[in-house]
Scaffold this active site. Structure first.
Site, PDB file in Angstrom:
ATOM      1  CE  LYS A  59      -2.143  -1.090   3.782  1.00  0.00           C
ATOM      2  NZ  LYS A  59      -1.455  -2.510   4.055  1.00  0.00           N
ATOM      3  CB  THR A  60       3.566   2.291   2.224  1.00  0.00           C
ATOM      4  OG1 THR A  60       2.793   2.194   3.395  1.00  0.00           O
ATOM      5  CG2 THR A  60       4.601   3.456   2.587  1.00  0.00           C
ATOM      6  CG  ASP A 246       0.624   5.031   4.509  1.00  0.00           C
ATOM      7  OD1 ASP A 246      -0.189   3.976   4.529  1.00  0.00           O
ATOM      8  OD2 ASP A 246       1.920   4.886   4.470  1.00  0.00           O
ATOM      9  CD  GLU A 247      -0.076   2.750   8.835  1.00  0.00           C
ATOM     10  OE1 GLU A 247      -1.101   1.956   8.966  1.00  0.00           O
ATOM     11  OE2 GLU A 247       1.087   2.272   8.547  1.00  0.00           O
ATOM     12  CD  GLN A 277      -1.437  -3.317   9.194  1.00  0.00           C
ATOM     13  OE1 GLN A 277      -0.433  -2.750   9.664  1.00  0.00           O
ATOM     14  NE2 GLN A 277      -1.720  -3.620   7.807  1.00  0.00           N
ATOM     15  NE  ARG A 651       3.950  -4.476  10.997  1.00  0.00           N
ATOM     16  CZ  ARG A 651       3.511  -3.954   9.911  1.00  0.00           C
ATOM     17  NH1 ARG A 651       4.200  -3.253   9.002  1.00  0.00           N
ATOM     18  NH2 ARG A 651       2.299  -4.444   9.231  1.00  0.00           N
TER      19      ARG A 651
HETATM   20  P1  ATP Z   1       1.700  -2.061   6.025  1.00  0.00           P
HETATM   21  O1  ATP Z   1       0.217  -2.415   5.874  1.00  0.00           O
HETATM   22  O2  ATP Z   1       2.349  -2.936   7.207  1.00  0.00           O
HETATM   23  O3  ATP Z   1       1.839  -0.719   5.971  1.00  0.00           O
HETATM   24  P2  ATP Z   1       1.879  -2.069   3.175  1.00  0.00           P
HETATM   25  O4  ATP Z   1       0.827  -2.476   2.591  1.00  0.00           O
HETATM   26  O5  ATP Z   1       2.205  -0.466   3.107  1.00  0.00           O
HETATM   27  O6  ATP Z   1       2.216  -2.794   4.373  1.00  0.00           O
HETATM   28  P3  ATP Z   1       4.694  -1.871   1.726  1.00  0.00           P
HETATM   29  O7  ATP Z   1       5.144  -1.433   3.084  1.00  0.00           O
HETATM   30  O8  ATP Z   1       4.342  -0.722   0.934  1.00  0.00           O
HETATM   31  O9  ATP Z   1       3.225  -2.567   2.299  1.00  0.00           O
HETATM   32  O10 ATP Z   1       5.382  -3.080   1.162  1.00  0.00           O
HETATM   33  C1  ATP Z   1       5.798  -4.241   1.834  1.00  0.00           C
HETATM   34  C2  ATP Z   1       7.071  -4.802   1.251  1.00  0.00           C
HETATM   35  O11 ATP Z   1       6.642  -5.339   0.012  1.00  0.00           O
HETATM   36  C3  ATP Z   1       8.168  -3.767   0.837  1.00  0.00           C
HETATM   37  O12 ATP Z   1       9.320  -4.194   1.047  1.00  0.00           O
HETATM   38  C4  ATP Z   1       7.919  -3.287  -0.376  1.00  0.00           C
HETATM   39  O13 ATP Z   1       9.042  -2.824  -1.181  1.00  0.00           O
HETATM   40  C5  ATP Z   1       7.381  -4.891  -1.034  1.00  0.00           C
HETATM   41  N1  ATP Z   1       6.555  -4.787  -2.422  1.00  0.00           N
HETATM   42  C6  ATP Z   1       5.302  -4.125  -2.280  1.00  0.00           C
HETATM   43  N2  ATP Z   1       4.948  -4.366  -3.610  1.00  0.00           N
HETATM   44  C7  ATP Z   1       5.898  -5.004  -4.221  1.00  0.00           C
HETATM   45  C8  ATP Z   1       5.971  -5.560  -5.662  1.00  0.00           C
HETATM   46  N3  ATP Z   1       4.954  -5.494  -6.400  1.00  0.00           N
HETATM   47  N4  ATP Z   1       7.176  -6.215  -5.821  1.00  0.00           N
HETATM   48  C9  ATP Z   1       8.062  -6.583  -5.037  1.00  0.00           C
HETATM   49  N5  ATP Z   1       7.810  -6.101  -3.971  1.00  0.00           N
HETATM   50  C10 ATP Z   1       6.859  -5.368  -3.270  1.00  0.00           C
HETATM   51 MG    MG Z   2       2.338   0.761   4.902  1.00  0.00          MG
END
Ligand code: ATP
Ligand code: MG
Length: 800
Positions: A59-60, A246-247, A277, A651
């Site tokens: 997402k981030t 975000d969040e 979350q 995490r």
């Molecule tokens: P959270 O809910 O914990 O905030 P999130 O959904 O924001 O998580 P991110 O932190 O954006 O997730 O991504 C998690 C990990 O996965 C990061 O290391 C990111 O670089 C990797 N990632 C996300 N999308 C891809 C992708 N399409 N290909 C490879 N790696 C990815």
């Molecule tokens: Mg995130």
């Protein structure tokens, strides 16, 4: 006004031309990193968009790609993007990452930050619209409370029956719900003995007179301005052409309104979040905002991401299984094509100190590559705790063994305000000449000793060439400080003298080879109260404990827990002096510098972050899930705790280690704990139960964790039974039945001749004589000494 104008000049047309030029070189690199759904979300730049997805689904990452896309592909200026993150730290990290490949945003986003930081900036520009000057001050909790107290006095409200801190939290709650005094609903009319709303109105008036705002006002005032000044709102609607959040699951109503107003015209708003979350319900966050989004922004494009890129399948399965226990959730499934990796590791320990010791060793092994498939660096490791007082054991251990660590999102244990205050009291009791300590606590808690009184003390001390305590005594004796302050000061001085006397027993002149800690013959009898009890007496009688008990802010209970933990910690030392020395020594050990460090933080602070190896200690019912949270909010509280467990597990990228201790000390006494109910919810197939060292040497990991797996492992182990037998405390029953039994720590020590033992100061040795509660030990290094038995541990309990 100036900052905006400056920015306009700064971001001239040439910039977007440059941006376009850059785009042609590194065209869409940031998109290549994304999967199909993420890419759709990043490219869908017009209109409302909601990315609702589980942890680690990117997402981030998608949010950042979207920023890059807006700037590079659509020529949007950096300042036209409003990006809300959860912490200032997250904003900084994102800003840094956006500057480099593949994003290449060269002009930093000016409007990226938390709701509060952005609101403060905006409010300075429009302060006059809410009758403030642009140089208004932002009050901290202390100032806020002082103000409320003044109001209560004017209104003849009995502070004892109606604590000002209660009013502060009620007002805070209204502000979180974006309610100005005139909008508080009739249903709340009974608040604070029917006077809440009126006092709230007076408080707001008073703040205006002082040209001040509290934290909640930052948002509330901006929402009010947007609601009442269409022109201002329209200006920002034009300026902030794209809004990203975000969040999103942790926004409260005021924040939600703020967003809805700003996005109201163009509706270019992209929110990303995960209902699983949402962990700030206790601060007014409403998960319902997610559901409301589609209603308020009809036709919103909703993207669900299901592929998790962060964690191994075992870790993901464990997290998914735990969160499944929650009833109120939207429900989503995650998958990953990552390699299988290690199972989630589960381990039970004898107590919290052993847990810390074991984790220290594990970290060493991981770092050296002797555990697992690859060496894991210190900065790839995090310890996530439920309550900040848990950090103490880790900090102590790591300082002792020289393992670099950092505490994220808060001060280190011994640097916390309440710990420093308490230690200043202890220092002053042990060394009455410690003027720095005296200065720190003379008016903490408030004793009505303002600057003037303190100057009088200083002067009197200087004139007489004595310490501040003595100066204070002379000043009071001579009537230089009168009234309430004078009376309170006398109480403090008398108290300090009394506590000081309690550090010793009666003087005895005997030749005895019993030592306390430094090899010197004993010159005083045993004090009548232990130093642990004394510490508690000092904190209570000085009014310091009450000071935090009366505080109704969200931080107050945590501070009280930290104080408890401080008192617990004393059990490892023979007296206050020894403890104070220990603290100054361990704090000295700390390595400065930028080298890699293990991160220690609360689960709350870990949101959005990721680490290859994560330790989740203290999974015990009451600690996690937190008893307080369950008592206060029932099932809702439990579900929020479960979401925290989900945040914690997710995490971890490669290794996730969950642990619990069978015993925790509470006020120097043992209390046995039950493994967390969340441990029951871990799926058996994805968990490996480890055998704790020392305690259960040689035992086999027990398979099957249907019912608190670890419990079976720990409590049926020969080691546990041996301990049980030795303690004679639990009888024949298992700890489950003797839950909450308080066991006197001193009773734990019953040694036999020849037994190998360990002493904090003298190291290992063998018992050669026993006399009451004194044990004669032939120490390997320190020679023969008599020591008080409670400071010895059986060697098996010390798995070095
Ligand atoms: P959270 O809910 O914990 O905030 P999130 O959904 O924001 O998580 P991110 O932190 O954006 O997730 O991504 C998690 C990990 O996965 C990061 O290391 C990111 O670089 C990797 N990632 C996300 N999308 C891809 C992708 N399409 N290909 C490879 N790696 C990815
Ligand atoms: Mg995130």
């Amino acid at each position: 006004m100036s900052s905006f104008d400056e920015m306009d000049a700064f971001e001239g047309a040439s910039l977007s031309q440059r941006a376009m030029a850059r785009f042609s070189q590194s065209e869409g690199l940031y998109l290549e990193d994304l999967n199909q759904s993420q890419r759709e979300a990043a490219e869908q730049v017009e209109g409302p968009l909601l990315i609702l997805a589980g942890a680690g689904t990117g997402k981030t990452k998608t949010l950042m790609a979207r920023v890059a896309h807006l700037v590079q592909k659509h020529g949007v200026k950096s300042r036209e993007i409003l990006a809300v993150t959860f912490t200032n730290k997250a904003a900084k990290e994102m800003r840094d990452r956006l500057e480099v490949t593949p994003y290449e945003i060269k002009e930093p986003l000016k409007w990226m930050g938390t709701f509060h930081s952005i609101s403060a900036k905006l409010l300075r520009r429009h302060a006059e619209l809410v009758d403030l000057n642009s140089n208004f001050t932002i009050l901290d909790a202390d100032d806020q409370l002082r103000l409320l107290k003044q109001l209560l006095k004017v209104n003849n409200v009995d502070e004892k029956r109606w604590p000002p801190r209660l009013l502060a939290s009620i007002i805070d709650d209204w502000k979180n719900r974006a309610l100005t005094p005139d909008k508080v609903p009739a249903a709340d009319a009974g608040a604070y003995n029917n006077k809440g709303i009126e006092l709230y109105a007076q408080y707001q008036t008073r703040l205006r007179e002082l040209n001040a705002v509290d934290f909640g006002d930052l948002l509330l005032h901006m929402v009010t301005i947007f609601q009442t000044h269409q022109d201002v709102l329209e200006q920002y609607q034009r300026w902030f052409r794209y809004i990203l959040v975000d969040e999103y699951q942790d926004t409260n109503v005021a924040q939600y309104l703020w967003l809805r107003l700003l996005a109201g015209a163009h509706k270019n708003i992209c929110c990303v979040g995960d209902d699983d979350q949402s962990i700030y319900g206790w601060r007014g966050a409403e998960v319902g905002n997610i559901l409301r989004f589609e209603k308020d922004f009809p036709g919103a494009y909703v993207v669900r991401l299901e592929q998790n890129y962060r964690s191994t399948p075992h870790i993901l399965a464990a997290a998914s299984n735990v969160i499944r226990g929650n009833e109120s959730r939207l429900g989503k499934e995650l998958w990953t094509d990552a390699e299988e990796g290690e199972k989630v590791r589960l381990i039970g320990h004898w107590d919290g100190e052993e847990e810390a010791r074991w984790i220290g060793e594990e970290i060493d092994a991981m770092q050296g590559g002797t555990r697992g498939v690859r060496p894991i660096g210190l900065d790839e490791i995090a310890i996530l705790v439920r309550a900040s007082h848990q950090m103490r054991a880790f900090e102590d251990r790591f300082l002792t063994i020289g393992l670099p660590y950092k505490v994220i999102g808060g001060p280190r244990f011994y640097e916390r305000m309440e710990i420093r205050d308490a230690m200043a009291y202890f220092r002053l009791v042990v060394s009455p000449g410690d003027d720095l300590a005296f200065e720190r606590i003379v008016n903490t808690p408030k004793r009505g000793l303002g600057d003037k009184a303190q100057q009088t003390i200083q002067m009197t001390a200087r004139e007489n060439g004595v310490s501040l305590i003595d100066g204070a005594r002379i000043a009071v004796d001579n009537g230089l400080i009168k009234g309430k302050g004078g009376k309170a000061l006398r109480e403090l001085i008398d108290g300090l003298a009394r506590w000081n006397a309690m550090t010793r027993g009666p003087r005895i002149e005997v030749e005895d080879d019993t030592v306390i800690d430094d090899g010197a013959p004993m010159r005083f009898g045993e004090p009548e109260v232990s130093h642990i009890e004394l510490a508690q007496i000092i904190l209570d009688e000085s009014g310091y404990t009450a000071h935090w008990q009366n505080e109704k802010t969200p931080e107050a209970p945590g501070r009280l827990e930290n104080l408890k933990e401080l008192v617990n910690q004393l059990d490892n030392f023979e007296n206050l002096q020894g403890f104070l020395e220990h603290v100054s020594l361990v704090m000295d050990n700390e390595q400065e510098g930028d080298g890699a460090k293990v991160s220690i933080m609360t689960l709350h602070a870990a949101k959005g972050l990721e680490f290859p190896s994560v330790f989740l200690p203290g999974w015990e019912d009451g600690l996690f899930p937190s008893q307080r949270s369950m008592d206060e909010s029932g099932l809702k509280g439990l579900e929020e705790e479960r979401r925290l467990a989900y945040v914690g597990i997710t995490r971890a990228e490669e290794v996730c280690t969950i642990s619990f201790a069978a015993n925790r000390r509470v006020f120097g006494q043992w209390q046995n704990a039950m493994p967390s109910r969340f441990i029951d919810e871990l799926p058996e197939d994805h968990v490996e139960v480890l055998t704790p060292p020392g305690l259960y040497g040689g035992g086999q990991p027990t398979a099957g964790i249907e019912t608190r797996a670890a419990e079976a492992n720990v409590y049926n182990s020969p080691g546990w039974k041996r301990l049980q037998a030795r303690q004679g405390q639990y009888g024949t029953s298992q700890p489950r039945e003797s839950r909450n039994t308080v066991i006197d720590a001193t009773a734990l020590a019953s040694f036999t001749l020849g037994e190998r033992v360990f002493h904090q100061k003298f190291g290992y040795g063998a018992v050669i004589g026993i006399e009451g509660d004194k044990v004669e030990v032939d120490f390997d290094k320190a020679g023969t000494k008599k020591v008080v038995s409670r400071f010895l541990s059986a060697k098996d309990d010390v798995p070095f």
